[in-house]
Design a protein around this motif. Structure first.
Motif, PDB file in Angstrom:
ATOM      1  N   ALA A 275      37.974  33.730  38.305  1.00  0.00           N
ATOM      2  CA  ALA A 275      38.283  32.533  37.520  1.00  0.00           C
ATOM      3  C   ALA A 275      37.242  31.440  37.743  1.00  0.00           C
ATOM      4  N   ILE A 276      36.895  31.207  39.013  1.00  0.00           N
ATOM      5  CA  ILE A 276      35.907  30.161  39.313  1.00  0.00           C
ATOM      6  C   ILE A 276      34.572  30.496  38.668  1.00  0.00           C
ATOM      7  N   ASP A 277      34.141  31.750  38.783  1.00  0.00           N
ATOM      8  CA  ASP A 277      32.872  32.161  38.162  1.00  0.00           C
ATOM      9  C   ASP A 277      32.919  31.944  36.654  1.00  0.00           C
ATOM     10  N   MET A 278      34.057  32.307  36.041  1.00  0.00           N
ATOM     11  CA  MET A 278      34.147  32.215  34.587  1.00  0.00           C
ATOM     12  C   MET A 278      34.111  30.770  34.105  1.00  0.00           C
ATOM     13  N   ILE A 279      34.866  29.896  34.772  1.00  0.00           N
ATOM     14  CA  ILE A 279      34.890  28.506  34.283  1.00  0.00           C
ATOM     15  C   ILE A 279      33.568  27.801  34.585  1.00  0.00           C
ATOM     16  N   GLU A 280      32.949  28.108  35.721  1.00  0.00           N
ATOM     17  CA  GLU A 280      31.658  27.482  36.030  1.00  0.00           C
ATOM     18  C   GLU A 280      30.590  27.940  35.046  1.00  0.00           C
ATOM     19  N   ASN A 281      30.599  29.210  34.705  1.00  0.00           N
ATOM     20  CA  ASN A 281      29.637  29.715  33.717  1.00  0.00           C
ATOM     21  C   ASN A 281      29.861  29.088  32.343  1.00  0.00           C
ATOM     22  N   ALA A 282      31.093  28.607  32.097  1.00  0.00           N
ATOM     23  CA  ALA A 282      31.405  27.969  30.816  1.00  0.00           C
ATOM     24  C   ALA A 282      31.162  26.461  30.846  1.00  0.00           C
ATOM     25  N   GLY A 283      30.628  25.960  31.965  1.00  0.00           N
ATOM     26  CA  GLY A 283      30.274  24.543  32.032  1.00  0.00           C
ATOM     27  C   GLY A 283      31.294  23.635  32.682  1.00  0.00           C
TER      28      GLY A 283
END
Length: 385
Positions: free
Chosen positions: A231-239
């Motif tokens: 989840a953290i990787d996904m939201i960080e990659n989304a800005g």
């Protein structure tokens, strides 16, 4: 204890302890209610508490308001308007205040959203939890995927420029694919803020009883951590800025109210079970709705003597560190020293940095958790409490 602060601001928390249905995992102070008259009467009582509390704190400026529950959006739109009018008529509310309401997707409609905005509410937190109907059904939610999608889009269309979406992982039976698919859907909708909650099986809940009798198998710690880091990787990659252990926000949309809790700022809680930290004291309103109504009818603050919490300065220091470490940027030990007039490493053994090497790190005067430390945050924080 004297609070040292650069300003006179406080947060205001308003508790609405009613829901359409108690979720199977929930141990919050909330009650199922379908009686509009009872909800209206509760609103009357809350307005009287607002009057009473203002008389105690007339000189404080409110710069964040959080209306939580329960399900605040269960109230009739006009009752919510009355609550906001009562707050605005009594407290000094800053013009740029962040004002949040929690909502269940199944309880929202265009009129409510319009009323919220007209009343000054400018942030909405939508309890979505998942975009998978089988998971929503397991959780005992009263909404489905389409309700959630509709609610988020409806809030944006109505004019909300700060929308939070709650998402839950670590749910028994939830696969990694189910979690990732739900999270992708959430990110695609582009809410300004995303809260990520790991399900905790709490005593007294239906889930706890199912685990106890062997009917339900809890998610393993390993899978829970994989879900979290995905989840953290996904939201960080989304800005999104991962600014707190369980929260991410688009730049400038961090929850100002919740940051008060994590930054040792003052807040006043109204409604049954609501906690306060103000004027150097911690206290909590009675958790009994009947007792709450009795106190209010008598014109008294709804706090029993045993609910005035007695904390030593050392206790408060632990709270400062515990909450400060929830922020991914950590906290500045100079703020600790200014607050308590004590050197940080006179209070805590300097060797604690060595003991917790790899779990916490110092960046100048700033102490923060490492990524590994986040996974065992409770263990780390226990060292300071």
């Amino acid at each position: 204890m004297t609070i040292t602060s650069s300003d006179n601001n406080i947060g205001l928390y308003i508790h609405i302890p009613f829901c359409l249905k108690k979720c199977r995992y929930c141990d919050f102070l909330s009650f199922e209610c379908h009686d509009e008259t009872a909800l209206h009467q509760y609103t009357d009582a809350l307005l009287r508490e607002i009057d009473t509390r203002y008389e105690e704190w007339p000189y404080r400026v409110v710069d964040t308001i959080y209306i939580g529950g329960g399900t605040p959006s269960i109230l009739h739109a006009e009752d919510m308007r009355r609550i906001m009018k009562g707050i605005m008529s009594n407290f000094t509310v800053a013009e740029d205040s962040e004002i949040t309401i929690e909502a269940n997707p199944a309880t929202l409609d265009d009129r409510k959203l319009e009323t919220y905005l007209e009343s000054g509410i400018n942030r909405i937190s939508i309890g979505t939890q998942s975009f998978d109907n089988s998971i929503l059904n397991l959780l005992g939610r009263v909404h489905d995927k389409n309700d959630a999608l509709s609610a988020i889009r409806m809030a944006k269309k109505a004019g909300f420029r700060n929308v939070n979406v709650d998402m839950m992982f670590g749910i028994p039976g939830q696969t990694l694919k189910m979690w990732r698919d739900s999270l992708r859907q959430c990110v695609f909708l582009r809410p300004e803020h995303i809260s990520l909650y790991s399900l905790q099986i709490e005593e007294g809940t239906q889930f706890h009883r199912l685990v106890e009798n062997g009917t339900m198998e809890p998610t393993t710690e390993r899978v829970d951590r994989i879900m979290y880091h995905d989840a953290i990787d996904m939201i960080e990659n989304a800005g999104y800025h991962h600014y707190e252990i369980s929260n991410g926000a688009l730049p400038g949309s961090e929850s100002r109210h919740n940051l008060k809790y994590w930054s040792y700022k003052e807040y006043l809680g109204l409604g049954p079970g609501a906690s306060s930290f103000i004027g150097g004291h911690r206290f909590k309103n009675t958790s009994s709705v009947l007792e709450y109504l009795k106190f209010i009818k008598a014109g008294l603050p709804p706090v029993k003597p045993e609910d005035v919490e007695q904390y030593t300065q050392r206790d408060e220091m632990g709270i400062f560190v515990f909450t400060g470490l929830r922020k991914t940027d950590g906290f500045d030990i100079r703020d600790f020293e200014a607050t308590f007039n004590r050197e940080f490493f006179d209070v805590y053994d300097p060797m604690i940095i060595t003991k917790l090497r790899g779990l916490i790190e110092m960046d100048g005067f700033v102490m923060k958790l490492t990524n590994k430390g986040i996974d065992v945050s409770n263990k780390v924080m226990a060292e300071f409490v």
